[in-house]
Design an enzyme around this catalytic site. Structure first.
Site, PDB file in Angstrom:
ATOM      1  N   HIS A 365       0.423  -1.823   0.064  1.00  0.00           N
ATOM      2  CA  HIS A 365       0.040  -0.278   0.111  1.00  0.00           C
ATOM      3  C   HIS A 365       1.045   1.375   0.126  1.00  0.00           C
ATOM      4  O   HIS A 365       0.436   2.211  -0.711  1.00  0.00           O
ATOM      5  CB  HIS A 365      -0.580  -0.078   1.155  1.00  0.00           C
ATOM      6  CG  HIS A 365      -2.167  -0.842   0.911  1.00  0.00           C
ATOM      7  ND1 HIS A 365      -2.824  -1.744   1.776  1.00  0.00           N
ATOM      8  CD2 HIS A 365      -2.490  -1.160  -0.320  1.00  0.00           C
ATOM      9  CE1 HIS A 365      -3.845  -2.560   1.377  1.00  0.00           C
ATOM     10  NE2 HIS A 365      -3.783  -2.426  -0.198  1.00  0.00           N
ATOM     11  N   GLU A 606      -2.827 -22.319 -16.668  1.00  0.00           N
ATOM     12  CA  GLU A 606      -1.604 -22.233 -15.651  1.00  0.00           C
ATOM     13  C   GLU A 606      -1.301 -23.721 -15.706  1.00  0.00           C
ATOM     14  O   GLU A 606      -0.438 -23.647 -15.665  1.00  0.00           O
ATOM     15  CB  GLU A 606      -1.785 -21.932 -13.907  1.00  0.00           C
ATOM     16  CG  GLU A 606      -2.918 -20.247 -13.848  1.00  0.00           C
ATOM     17  CD  GLU A 606      -3.599 -20.574 -12.852  1.00  0.00           C
ATOM     18  OE1 GLU A 606      -3.198 -20.004 -11.629  1.00  0.00           O
ATOM     19  OE2 GLU A 606      -4.518 -21.290 -12.271  1.00  0.00           O
ATOM     20  N   ASP A 630       1.829 -18.526 -13.688  1.00  0.00           N
ATOM     21  CA  ASP A 630       1.737 -19.919 -12.773  1.00  0.00           C
ATOM     22  C   ASP A 630       2.840 -20.692 -14.045  1.00  0.00           C
ATOM     23  O   ASP A 630       3.186 -22.173 -14.029  1.00  0.00           O
ATOM     24  CB  ASP A 630       0.461 -21.035 -12.467  1.00  0.00           C
ATOM     25  CG  ASP A 630       0.620 -20.160 -11.053  1.00  0.00           C
ATOM     26  OD1 ASP A 630       1.945 -20.879 -10.160  1.00  0.00           O
ATOM     27  OD2 ASP A 630      -0.102 -20.348 -10.168  1.00  0.00           O
ATOM     28  N   CYS A 677      -3.810 -12.410 -17.706  1.00  0.00           N
ATOM     29  CA  CYS A 677      -3.124 -12.009 -16.747  1.00  0.00           C
ATOM     30  C   CYS A 677      -2.167 -12.599 -16.332  1.00  0.00           C
ATOM     31  O   CYS A 677      -1.206 -13.258 -16.416  1.00  0.00           O
ATOM     32  CB  CYS A 677      -3.775 -11.833 -15.720  1.00  0.00           C
ATOM     33  SG  CYS A 677      -4.047 -13.670 -15.497  1.00  0.00           S
TER      34      CYS A 677
END
Length: 749
Positions: A365, A606, A630, A677
């Site tokens: 963050h 994956e 992955d 992604c």
């Protein structure tokens, strides 16, 4: 000779206890000289910046030669060993054709010679040499022992060699030091390093046993109140400079501090007779370990939030002032082991020009807030001695992820110019928010974002995300002390779906398994990457899967933008079983009188097996999403978190690119929508090739969207197809990286 390998343990301990790199090397040569019963032991290290081998330490030769004897590869006996990476064991070194005498080293009487290369992860670190006066080669036992010692010490000496702390200092006026880290927020900055004074080492031993339990309970509650007030004050100071949802990150800290689970765990530990400080540390580290055990970098970054909360509480109990006040007109680069978002609020935006964290990640963050404020940040700079450089000028390069301490004036001027150039470039990126990610020849790419926490919703929207390509649903499970209820999950999922409406939101079902531990459901496996995770875990815990599907379907009703992705699929019966559960959930909700709409169902590719099953899977799914992190890991058989092999992990490996082309081609034939992604989607070099392959939906970290959009809008797919043809002929990822780097340079990046 004392050739017992038991001697290695005390040697390693002596090295770790040494004050500095020079002392550590001197310990090595002195102890080996003693163990091998030889008059001379010398250590040569490869220069970090040049290919030369430099005498770094010696026992038996003249100390005046240290730093002065320098050899090129293949020069002399030591250079020969370095070039061939093979040992030499000679009865009379002077008779060898490559022998070279160094009179200043006072080595005339020595004839016996044995040298062994020091190699770490295939790279030459240096050469270790022993010499004697006898006219005979060293024994096979001595040879075997020195080879073993060299292999054991190579990693330690590699760290010393890379640091450069052992190098002779010839021109003090021009010395500077570079420290590598991880880019947390892009940009460059020059400023005065200001040390955060409130650092607490959570791994250090702390007083455990309490004298007065009631007093410790009161101490904890007062600290809790003080920390919450500190967060609220920090939010009030900084919220005017932040988008609304970024400012809500302070709410996350408040929620964590007010969490019943945190208080209950700490109170339980105190009531067992422990101090408040020790109990906070223990509870926080246990909870942080849950996140750190995850393979997912996003999950690992949440551990930083937990540690920051613990540090705040402990500082409240120790009454530590957070900062050493710098002059108000000084450009500040704030440095510390961990820096929380409230620490950033102590400075005016114009004064705080950079952030350095010795730990932390790009997904923390602190990095998110730094991005929102436009402040460069470098995380994970583990080697930086903050106290040593406190008050000195430093440069941080958030683009490449490194820090330069004590830079010369010429370098400082150059980086100030770079900063001016970047400010102009960033203003161009900001203008792209509402423009399409489309190439010159009309190929449109939908840019989606990855998220998991409610507070992370805003960055995607601010940066122009066209939806959520991957929502990690594990977070609600990891912040509880038990499995969250259907209603608890529903409320979280609905906020995300509503925030992005009418944009699509792809929610991944629970990806918990051996590598992603829950604090209340421990799984122990010898090989978690091939174990009980993803769809395997949730199908075996049917009630848990049904509860999550019900919460997702309910949250998506009325918006019709929900898509569900199933992770780690490797079998057709897994897809059929999940589809059957989804159908059952819809039927049950209707029977209960609740409205529900069937979402689209997709699978993550994956596991390599999923590629070969696409034709058989197609009748049961609506889309696919490629998880490149992955997939690359399984294709290459490389654990990217293992430092011994992580250098072998690169998604631009030819095998990974071939697999992606295969996936894209099969999905096109089967008329299956496909998205991608993972780190590849945020890597400009990879994006060039992905566009050429035909990938038109990418999901990436929110702060990378403007850069990737710029890359897409400044090229044409036709040109990139030519680049892909060249990449297909390459033998390794290094060659492919060189090609893409040249292309990006021509684009002006």
């Amino acid at each position: 000779m004392q050739h017992s390998l038991a001697n290695l343990t005390p040697l390693v301990q002596e090295i770790s206890d040494a004050e500095n790199a020079v002392a550590a090397m001197q310990t090595i040569v002195a102890r080996l000289s003693d163990l091998m019963e030889v008059p001379v032991c010398s250590l040569y290290l490869k220069s970090p910046s040049r290919a030369q081998l430099i005498l770094a330490a010696t026992q038996g030769l003249s100390q005046s030669a240290v730093g002065k004897i320098r050899l090129n590869p293949e020069e002399g006996l030591v250079g020969t060993v370095a070039a061939t990476k093979n040992l030499l064991n000679l009865e009379d070194a002077s008779l060898h054709e490559k022998f070279r005498l160094f009179p200043d080293a006072e080595e005339t009487p020595y004839r016996q010679f044995m040298a062994v290369p020091l190699i770490h992860l295939r790279q030459l670190v240096g050469v270790i040499v022993i010499q004697g006066t006898k006219r005979a080669p060293f024994s096979p036992e001595a040879e075997a022992f020195l080879v073993t010692v060299a292999s054991q010490l190579a990693a330690t000496l590699n760290a010393i060699q890379k640091s450069g702390d052992w190098m002779p200092r010839r021109r003090p006026g021009k010395l500077y030091k570079r420290y590598d880290g991880i880019s947390g927020s892009t940009g460059v900055a020059v400023g005065q390093l200001t040390q955060l004074n409130s650092q607490v080492d959570l791994k250090a031993s702390l007083p455990k046993k309490a004298d007065d339990i009631q007093e410790e309970l009161e101490r904890f509650h007062h600290a809790l109140e003080g920390a919450i007030a500190e967060v609220e004050q920090g939010e009030a100071r900084i919220e005017k400079d932040l988008p609304e949802d970024i400012a809500s990150l302070f709410t996350v800290y408040r929620m964590m501090l007010a969490s019943p689970e945190l208080s209950a765990n700490v109170i339980t530990l105190i009531e067992k007779g422990n101090t408040a400080i020790w109990s906070v540390r223990k509870a926080a580290l246990d909870h942080a370990a849950v996140f750190e055990a995850s393979e997912d970098p996003y999950m690992q970054a949440r551990a930083e939030d937990v540690r920051n909360i613990a540090i705040k509480l402990i500082n409240q109990m120790l009454r530590k002032k957070r900062l050493r006040e710098p002059p108000k007109d000084t450009a500040i680069i704030l440095a510390g082991d961990l820096i929380s978002i409230t620490d950033l609020s102590d400075f005016d935006k114009d004064q705080l020009v950079g952030i350095i964290c010795r730990s932390g990640s790009a997904l923390s963050h602190t990095a998110i807030v730094a991005n929102a404020l436009g402040i460069p940040a470098v995380m994970g700079v583990t080697e930086l001695d903050i106290e040593r450089y406190s008050g000195q000028t430093v440069i941080i390069d958030g683009n490449s992820g490194f820090v330069i301490a004590s830079p010369p004036k010429e370098m400082t001027r150059e980086y100030r110019q770079i900063k001016r150039n970047e400010e102009k470039f960033n203003s161009q990126l900001a203008q792209l928010k509402d423009l399409p990610a489309e190439t010159d020849d009309g190929f449109h790419v939908t840019l989606l974002t990855n998220t998991g926490l409610l507070a992370d919703v805003s960055p995607g929207l601010v940066n122009g995300a066209e939806g959520v390509g991957l929502y990690r649903s594990e977070i609600p499970f990891m912040v509880h002390d038990g499995f969250p209820t259907e209603d608890e999950q529903y409320r979280v999922y609905k906020q995300v779906i509503d925030a992005y409406y009418p944009r699509p939101v792809s929610m991944r079902t629970l990806d918990i398994g051996g590598d992603k531990q829950l604090p209340y459901y421990e799984i122990k496996e010898e090989n978690p990457y091939l174990g009980w995770r993803g769809i395997r875990f949730t199908l075996d815990n049917t009630a848990l899967q049904i509860t999550q599907l019900r919460a997702m379907v309910r949250a998506g009703h009325g918006r019709e933008n929900l898509q569900i992705i199933v992770p780690m699929v490797s079998r057709i019966d897994e897809i059929k079983a999940l589809r059957a559960l989804l159908d059952q959930v819809l039927k049950d909700l209707h029977n209960e009188g609740k409205q529900a709409t069937a979402p689209k169902l997709g699978i993550m590719i994956e596991v390599p097996a999923a590629i070969l099953l696409l034709e058989k899977a197609a009748p049961y799914i609506d889309f696919v999403s490629v998880g490149t992190n992955d997939l690359a890991q399984y294709l290459l058989a490389v654990d990217r978190n293992n430092p011994k092999v992580s250098r072998l992990f690169d998604p631009l490996h030819p095998a990974v690119l071939s697999a992606l082309e295969m996936i894209q081609a099969r999905c096109k034939t089967l008329n299956l929508p496909i998205s991608l992604c993972g780190e590849m989607a945020a890597d400009p070099a990879a994006v060039l090739l992905l566009i050429a392959m035909g990938f038109d939906r990418l999901s990436l970290s929110a702060h990378r969207i403007p850069m990737i959009k710029w890359v897409i809008r400044n090229t044409s797919r036709k040109d990139l197809e030519k680049l892909l043809i060249k990449a297909q002929k390459a033998e390794d990822e290094s060659e492919i990286r060189r090609m893409t780097k040249r292309k990006l340079k021509t684009l002006g990046l």
